[in-house]
Design a protein around this motif. Structure first.
Motif, PDB file in Angstrom:
ATOM      1  N   VAL A   1       0.843  -1.196   0.000  1.00 52.22           N
ATOM      2  CA  VAL A   1       0.000   0.000   0.000  1.00 52.22           C
ATOM      3  C   VAL A   1       0.879   1.248   0.000  1.00 52.22           C
ATOM      4  O   VAL A   1       1.770   1.399   0.832  1.00 52.22           O
ATOM      5  N   GLY A   2       0.629   2.117  -0.979  1.00 54.18           N
ATOM      6  CA  GLY A   2       1.364   3.368  -1.095  1.00 54.18           C
ATOM      7  C   GLY A   2       2.778   3.227  -1.609  1.00 54.18           C
ATOM      8  O   GLY A   2       3.544   4.189  -1.578  1.00 54.18           O
ATOM      9  N   LYS A   3       3.136   2.055  -2.095  1.00 52.48           N
ATOM     10  CA  LYS A   3       4.503   1.816  -2.557  1.00 52.48           C
ATOM     11  C   LYS A   3       4.529   1.378  -4.013  1.00 52.48           C
ATOM     12  O   LYS A   3       3.530   0.954  -4.562  1.00 52.48           O
TER      13      LYS A   3
ATOM     14  N   HIS B   1      -1.381   1.322  -5.049  1.00 53.74           N
ATOM     15  CA  HIS B   1      -0.384   2.293  -5.498  1.00 53.74           C
ATOM     16  C   HIS B   1      -0.902   3.723  -5.518  1.00 53.74           C
ATOM     17  O   HIS B   1      -0.119   4.666  -5.555  1.00 53.74           O
ATOM     18  N   ASN B   2      -2.237   3.932  -5.477  1.00 55.63           N
ATOM     19  CA  ASN B   2      -2.750   5.304  -5.581  1.00 55.63           C
ATOM     20  C   ASN B   2      -3.453   5.801  -4.320  1.00 55.63           C
ATOM     21  O   ASN B   2      -4.168   6.796  -4.371  1.00 55.63           O
ATOM     22  N   VAL B   3      -3.245   5.131  -3.189  1.00 56.30           N
ATOM     23  CA  VAL B   3      -3.963   5.492  -1.958  1.00 56.30           C
ATOM     24  C   VAL B   3      -3.708   6.926  -1.508  1.00 56.30           C
ATOM     25  O   VAL B   3      -4.562   7.520  -0.858  1.00 56.30           O
ATOM     26  N   ASN B   4      -2.564   7.482  -1.846  1.00 60.95           N
ATOM     27  CA  ASN B   4      -2.233   8.837  -1.397  1.00 60.95           C
ATOM     28  C   ASN B   4      -2.594   9.921  -2.406  1.00 60.95           C
ATOM     29  O   ASN B   4      -2.309  11.097  -2.187  1.00 60.95           O
TER      30      ASN B   4
END
Length: 174
Positions: free
Chosen positions: A36-38, A152-155
């Protein structure tokens, strides 16, 4: 309404298959929560270099991807009331054309071949809405950009966001 829908990470679960590859080839035991987020490529050891990219370039990777939950049912209903196009980036991985086309025909046979668009830059699309997991594809799009949630796009902010195909259905029902 004309709706364009991305394939990878929206209709097809490419991430789960990439994780399987990472775990098998690189000796990881990664889960979705771990990425997540990476960027997945941060988890590839140097000795494996560009192996995943080469696998994607060859195209066979795309032949047997899992289908995203509820996508077939919801997209079929959307196609009854709207003009639906599949718009999938394929220029970076030209070997993916055939496998992607066959995958779409198998899992989404109600989408006419004339409504499948293989492209690079999605800003050329003329549609009212684009559902995509990649922010750069939404950035230049002139219609309504809808970000389909993926680890990959949570932020990412600045777009309407959906986290499931049931949320897509609700969004277009309103």
């Amino acid at each position: 309404m004309r709706i364009a829908v991305d394939m990878d990470e929206v209709l097809a679960d490419t991430l789960i298959k990439q994780l399987e590859w990472l775990n098998t080839e690189c000796g990881h035991s990664l889960t979705l929560a771990d990425v997540v987020g990476k960027d997945l490529y941060d988890f590839i050891p140097e000795k494996h270099g560009n192996q995943l990219l080469e696998l994607l370039r060859q195209g066979a990777f795309f032949a047997d991807l899992p289908v995203m939950k509820d996508s077939q049912e919801v997209l079929r209903r959307l196609a009854e009331d709207h003009e639906v196009f599949i718009a999938t980036a394929a220029m970076e991985f030209p070997g993916s054309f055939g496998p992607k086309f066959r995958w779409l025909a198998q899992h989404f046979p109600f989408i006419e071949p004339s409504h499948i668009v293989f492209c690079g830059n999605k800003s050329i699309l003329h549609a009212d809405a684009l559902i995509d997991d990649t922010p750069r594809n939404l950035a230049g799009f002139q219609g309504r950009g809808i970000l389909f949630s993926s680890p990959h796009n949570v932020n990412v902010t600045g777009y309407a966001r959906v986290s499931s195909w049931r949320e897509v259905e609700e969004l277009f029902r309103a």
